[in-house]
Scaffold this active site. Sequence first.
Site, short mmCIF file in Angstrom:
data_model
loop_
_atom_site.label_atom_id
_atom_site.label_comp_id
_atom_site.label_asym_id
_atom_site.label_seq_id
_atom_site.Cartn_x
_atom_site.Cartn_y
_atom_site.Cartn_z
N ASP A 11 0.86 -1.19 0.00
CA ASP A 11 0.00 0.00 0.00
C ASP A 11 0.89 1.23 0.00
OD1 ASP A 11 -1.92 2.11 0.69
OD2 ASP A 11 -3.26 0.48 1.25
N ASN A 38 -10.84 7.48 6.65
CA ASN A 38 -10.60 6.03 6.56
C ASN A 38 -11.08 5.28 7.80
OD1 ASN A 38 -7.28 6.56 5.13
ND2 ASN A 38 -9.24 6.47 4.09
N LEU A 39 -11.13 5.98 8.94
CA LEU A 39 -11.24 5.26 10.22
C LEU A 39 -12.62 4.68 10.48
CD1 LEU A 39 -9.10 7.63 12.47
CD2 LEU A 39 -8.39 5.74 11.00
N ARG A 84 -13.90 2.48 8.69
CA ARG A 84 -13.91 1.09 8.20
C ARG A 84 -12.54 0.44 8.21
NH1 ARG A 84 -13.67 4.88 4.73
NH2 ARG A 84 -12.35 4.79 2.88
N CYS A 143 -15.65 4.33 -3.17
CA CYS A 143 -16.45 4.42 -1.94
C CYS A 143 -16.56 5.86 -1.47
CB CYS A 143 -15.88 3.51 -0.86
SG CYS A 143 -14.24 3.96 -0.28
N CYS A 186 -24.65 15.03 -8.33
CA CYS A 186 -24.05 14.45 -7.12
C CYS A 186 -22.61 14.95 -7.06
CB CYS A 186 -24.14 12.93 -7.12
SG CYS A 186 -23.14 12.12 -8.40
#
Length: 377
Positions: A71, A79-80, A82, A201, A337
Amino acid sequence: MPLPPLVDPVATLDVDEAVRTSRHRVLAGFGDIAQRRLAAAHVAVVGAGGLGSPVVLALAAGGVGTLTIIDDDTVELSNLQRQILHRVADVGSPKVDSAVRAASELSPTTHVRTVSERITARSAERILAGAHVVIDGTDTFETREAVASATEALGIPLVWGVVQEFHAQVTVFWSRPTGGAAAVRLADLYPSDSTGDVPTCAQVGVLGSLCLQTGGVLATEAIKLLTGVGDPLLGRVLVIDALRARVDEIPLRTSTEGAMTDAAAEPSSVVAAPLPDVPHLDAAATRAAQAAGVSLIDVREPAETAEGVIPGVVEIPLATLLADPTLAGAGPVVVVCRAGQRAQRAAVALLGAGISASVLRGGMDAWDEPLQARSRS
């Protein structure tokens, strides 16, 4: 069907590791020999995010001997929700640093290698060579194709998962399976160039707890392949619908056998039907349409529209509009959107309801005029 184990076991576990993994070692059909296979195993995990986080934790806790974690990203606060490897104090730091800390704290005998490099079609074979199993938890199809191509060339099984919104898929691809099983590749599920523009996401959201569930399945599939215990998902796709609490299984055949899946008639099919032709307008054309009396509908969530909206827009969150397309009025409308993917989904639903709809191309990211503060009631 069960496949032969991928790894020969180490001779013995040290005393502390034998105690730490004792609940595995008393499992019927698993036992000490499977645990010793895990100790000899090398798993490469691509991505230390929503799926990679539970994978790394589960495999380290389970006693896998070597983990290579790939990564190149740093931890962000968003991020936290998930990515459970990381903590607030890690924001701004490399994700692989959190992974090393978490894995070593769970399993001192696990050797953790890190690669702080974006995996590409050119680098994937070099990075993944030597692993017994590769797990792909990345979130772009370009990276998934690079990883899949490399594992096919290397003959390494690929445990593959994807999660978005409230839905997930897990399967196993392997170009050279042992035990007489048929080869299955990513192209058998998603032929090249068939996926189009897949939303991230960040654009459509993801349920954090579903990442944990899906990551747990990915880790379990890797353990089954390494130890030869159980039936891996080679030739099958597990489809998870969190909202309906349903887990379905779809057979997946190699493309040389004909159709890719037996899913075409299933409502939860992993192969998407072609979308209607939805017109896309740039910012200038959208302003002209609004001036001519066309309604603009913003389908973002209230937390997003709180940061500002296009003057005169009507706010209807996507889920609300999908549940009742008549809320858009008689039309025509232009749907907005953040980046365009949710607007596309809304426009398809509106067109299906007989309401003329188009989409602001590029969404709010492409809007080039000042926004107005959202009215509060």
